[in-house]
Design a protein around this motif. Sequence first.
Motif, mmCIF file in Angstrom:
data_model
loop_
_atom_site.group_PDB
_atom_site.id
_atom_site.type_symbol
_atom_site.label_atom_id
_atom_site.label_comp_id
_atom_site.label_asym_id
_atom_site.label_seq_id
_atom_site.Cartn_x
_atom_site.Cartn_y
_atom_site.Cartn_z
ATOM 1 N N ALA B 17 0.839 -1.190 0.000
ATOM 2 C CA ALA B 17 0.000 0.000 0.000
ATOM 3 C C ALA B 17 0.881 1.249 0.000
ATOM 4 O O ALA B 17 1.614 1.482 0.947
ATOM 5 N N THR B 18 0.839 2.018 -1.063
ATOM 6 C CA THR B 18 1.659 3.223 -1.106
ATOM 7 C C THR B 18 0.936 4.327 -0.343
ATOM 8 O O THR B 18 -0.271 4.300 -0.184
ATOM 9 N N ALA B 85 0.021 1.342 -26.698
ATOM 10 C CA ALA B 85 -1.024 0.763 -25.861
ATOM 11 C C ALA B 85 -0.699 0.889 -24.378
ATOM 12 O O ALA B 85 -1.589 0.898 -23.545
ATOM 13 N N PHE B 88 -0.613 5.045 -21.174
ATOM 14 C CA PHE B 88 -1.371 5.555 -20.031
ATOM 15 C C PHE B 88 -1.184 4.715 -18.767
ATOM 16 O O PHE B 88 -1.023 5.284 -17.689
ATOM 17 N N PRO B 89 -1.225 3.373 -18.868
ATOM 18 C CA PRO B 89 -0.925 2.612 -17.651
ATOM 19 C C PRO B 89 0.435 2.975 -17.046
ATOM 20 O O PRO B 89 0.573 3.070 -15.835
ATOM 21 N N ALA B 92 -0.001 6.336 -15.381
ATOM 22 C CA ALA B 92 -0.884 6.266 -14.209
ATOM 23 C C ALA B 92 -0.209 5.561 -13.039
ATOM 24 O O ALA B 92 -0.431 5.904 -11.881
ATOM 25 N N THR B 112 -11.975 12.146 -17.398
ATOM 26 C CA THR B 112 -12.265 10.875 -16.725
ATOM 27 C C THR B 112 -11.032 10.007 -16.513
ATOM 28 O O THR B 112 -10.990 9.208 -15.595
ATOM 29 N N LEU B 113 -10.014 10.131 -17.376
ATOM 30 C CA LEU B 113 -8.845 9.277 -17.188
ATOM 31 C C LEU B 113 -7.905 9.803 -16.109
ATOM 32 O O LEU B 113 -6.989 9.123 -15.681
ATOM 33 N N GLY B 114 -8.105 11.061 -15.685
ATOM 34 C CA GLY B 114 -7.289 11.564 -14.585
ATOM 35 C C GLY B 114 -5.899 12.035 -14.984
ATOM 36 O O GLY B 114 -4.937 11.837 -14.253
ATOM 37 N N PHE B 115 -5.780 12.648 -16.176
ATOM 38 C CA PHE B 115 -4.489 13.198 -16.590
ATOM 39 C C PHE B 115 -4.633 14.686 -16.872
ATOM 40 O O PHE B 115 -5.741 15.202 -17.062
ATOM 41 N N VAL B 154 -5.575 7.136 -30.511
ATOM 42 C CA VAL B 154 -6.837 7.812 -30.726
ATOM 43 C C VAL B 154 -7.181 7.844 -32.222
ATOM 44 O O VAL B 154 -8.323 8.025 -32.600
ATOM 45 N N ARG B 231 0.208 13.096 -14.599
ATOM 46 C CA ARG B 231 -0.918 12.678 -13.755
ATOM 47 C C ARG B 231 -1.555 13.901 -13.118
ATOM 48 O O ARG B 231 -0.882 14.869 -12.787
ATOM 49 N N GLU B 232 -2.858 13.812 -12.905
ATOM 50 C CA GLU B 232 -3.563 14.882 -12.215
ATOM 51 C C GLU B 232 -3.125 14.940 -10.756
ATOM 52 O O GLU B 232 -2.690 13.945 -10.198
#
Lengths: 390, 340
Positions: B17-18, B85, B88-89, B92, B112-115, B154, B231-232
Amino acid sequence: MKAGALLLGASNGMRLTALLRQRDVQAQLAFVALVVLVVWGMVQNAASVEGRDAVQSGFGFLWDRASFQLGESLIPYGAGDTYGRAFLVGILNTVKVAICGIVLSTVLGLMIALGQLSPSVLTARLCRLYIEIFRNMPLLLQLIFWHTFLIRGLPVVRQALSPVDGVYLTNRGLFIPGIVGHVAYGWMALALALGVAAAVIVSRIARQRDTQISAGWRAALVLVPPLAVFLAFGAPLSVDLPHLAGFNFKGGWTLSPEFAAMVIGLTLYTAAFNAEIIRAGIQGIPKGQTEAALALGLHRRQIMRLVIIPQTLRIITPPMTNSYLNITKESSLAVAIGYPEVVRVANITLAETNRSIECIALIMIIYLTLSLIISALLNLANARVQLEQR
Amino acid sequence: MRMRLLTTMAAVVGLTATGAAAADLLDEIKDRGELTCGTLDYLAGVGYLDDNGNWSGFDVDFCKAASAAIFGTPDKVKFVAVTGAQKFPVLASGEIDILSRSVTATISRDTTLGFDYIGPNMLSGQGLMVHKETGATDYDQMDGATICVLAGTVTERYLADYFAAHNMSFTPVAAENGDQLFAMYFDNRCDAVTMEPPYLAIRRNKMAENPEDHVIFEDVIAKSFEAPFIREGSPRFYKLLQWMHYGMVTAEELGVTKENVDDMVANSTDPRVQRLLGVDGNIGADMGVANDWMVNVIKAVGNYGEFYDNNLGANSPLQVPRGLNALVRDGGAMTAPGWQ
C-alpha cells in the motif's frame, strides 16, 4: 472454558485445541493469513491509486459503446457496439485460431512422428530436421516471419492470383466463393446433431443385444435428417462470388493474412512438439505387442491402427493436453501481427477507457476459462482411453 | 516469535500500500534529483534513441527543457520508451513523471482518465496517405478501403467515428508500432494509412521507393492537440510545465534565442524580457525553481521556434512546415498568455 468448546461441545473443543497445537496446522494458518493480508494490501493499493486520480473503476464500461473497428469477426460487429461485444469478437477469434491450430498441429505432428519411425532413413532424417528447426526458434519470430512472408510474397489486389474464377489469392487474403447464409442451415445443423445422437443410441442398443449396425445404416441415420430439412426448405443454395469492388474484393469468404500467419505459425511450431510426444507414445509400447500382433498375422498398417495407436493414446493424452493449452495461450502473441484476438481487444479498450486492472483481469479470466474447458474435455478423453482396472 | 510474524505482515502490507498522502510531484522530483520521461525511441525528429544511446527529437527535448527548468541542466532525465497501448498505464502507475510522446489531448483523457496535458505544444490533425494508383484524392472516396492504424491510439477511434458519421465502411489492420505500420502500408497490405500529416510526410520521405506514388490528403479528419501528459493532482508541477511552454513561445515572440539569451540577460532593457528571464521579479523563485529557470530552458532547447525547427522544421532533415504551429503574428495559431 474456551469459546470453541462452548460452541462445539466439550469433546469437539478438545479436538480443536489439540489440532491447533500441531505445528504444521499453525504454519498453514499463518500462511493463509499472510496470503489474505497480501491480497488485501494489493486491493487497497489499487483502490488508493485509482481513487487518487479520480478514475472510475468496475466492469460497467463493458456496456458502454466502443468506438473502434476490428479487422475480422465471426459475429456482426462495428464501431458503436459495446465493449462487451468487442470482447466476444476477440474471444471467438482466439477460439477460431486455437481450434485450427490444435487440429492441424495434431495431424501434422502425427505425420512427422510416423515419418521419424519410418524405415526410410531419408524420411526419418527429414522429419528429425523439421523438429529441430521449428521447435528451436521463438514462436514470436516465426509468426512475424510468416506474416511478413505472406504480405511481401503474395501479389497485390490488382494483380491477384486467380487459379479458377472466384478464387483470388492476394496479400490482403484469400478470397473464395461463400455460401449465402439462410435460416435452413441452422435447422440443418440441429437435424445433423439429432441424427448423430440417434446413430449413437441405435449402435449402443445394438451392442447391448450383441448385434452390429452396418456403417451404411449409421451414415444414413446421420445424413438423412439434414438432407431432408435442406429439401424441405426448397434446397436454398446460392453462392456469393468475390468480385473486385472499389479497393478490395467484396463478397464470398475471406481468409486474412493475419489469421493465416497465426495458423501456419502455431501449427508448424506446435507440430514439432506434438511429433515428439506422439513418437514417445508409440515407442513407449513394448516391442512384444508388435511381435504378438505379427504372430497373429496382422499387417503393419493394422498393427498401427488396432494395437499400437489405441495404447499410445493412453500415454500421450496428458502431455497433449499441455500442448493444446499452450496453443491457446500462445495465440495471445497474435497481438504482434495485429490479428484481432482477445488481447488486442483488451489493449485497445484499455487505451480508450484506462481500466487497466479490469482489462488485464478480463484477459486472465478468459484464458483461465478457455484453458479449464480444454483441460476438462481432455480429462474426459483421458478417462475414456485409460485401461479399465478390474 | 509471534511479534516477529506480526511485524512481517505489517511490513508486507506497508510495501503493497503506497502512501495516499499526496505531495506535489515537483517536490518529489527535486528530492529524487531526476525526472523520468516516457517517449518514443524509433521516430527521428520526434523521439529517437540513436546507436550511441543519445536521445533526441521534439518530444525528448520537451523533457530536457523540463529538466533544465527544475535542475538547471538538461541532463537530469531518465528516458523510457513506451508503446502506444501501454502509455497511459505506465503514466498512471507513476513509473514516469511526464508522458511526452505526441499524445493527442481529448476531453476523456483530460477528465475521466485523470491526466493533465501541457500546452498543446503541437497543433495537428489526423490525415490519410493513400497509394496513388487507387486514384483516391479525398476522404469520401474511401468507402470499403482497408486502412492501416496504429493499435491503441486515438487515430483508431477518430477513423471509426469519421466513417460511421459518413455512412462508410472500412477494414482496419492494426500494427503494434510505427515501423510495422508503415511497412504494412508500403507492402500494400492496406490502401491507406492514418496518422498526423507531419509523420506521414516523414515516413513517405524516408521509406517510400517513390515518394510521389503516395498522396497525403490535404484535409484532416480530426483536429488534434498533441501534448505532453502528466498525472492529475500536482498543481505546481503542472503549472511549471505549462508556463515553461508559454515561456518558450513568449521567448520567440520577444526574439530571445539560444544564441542571444546571455546577452539579453546582461543588456536587455525591455521589461518583458527582464521579467521572462528572471532579471526582474521573483516569478521563478515563487514557483519553486531558480529565478533564471527560463534562461536554462532556452539555453537547453531554444525558444519555441528553435525547438520546432531544430527537430522537425527548417533546420532538420524532415522539413515539416510550421503551419498552425507558427506564431499568431506569422499566420499560425501558437500564442501564450501574458508574462506579468
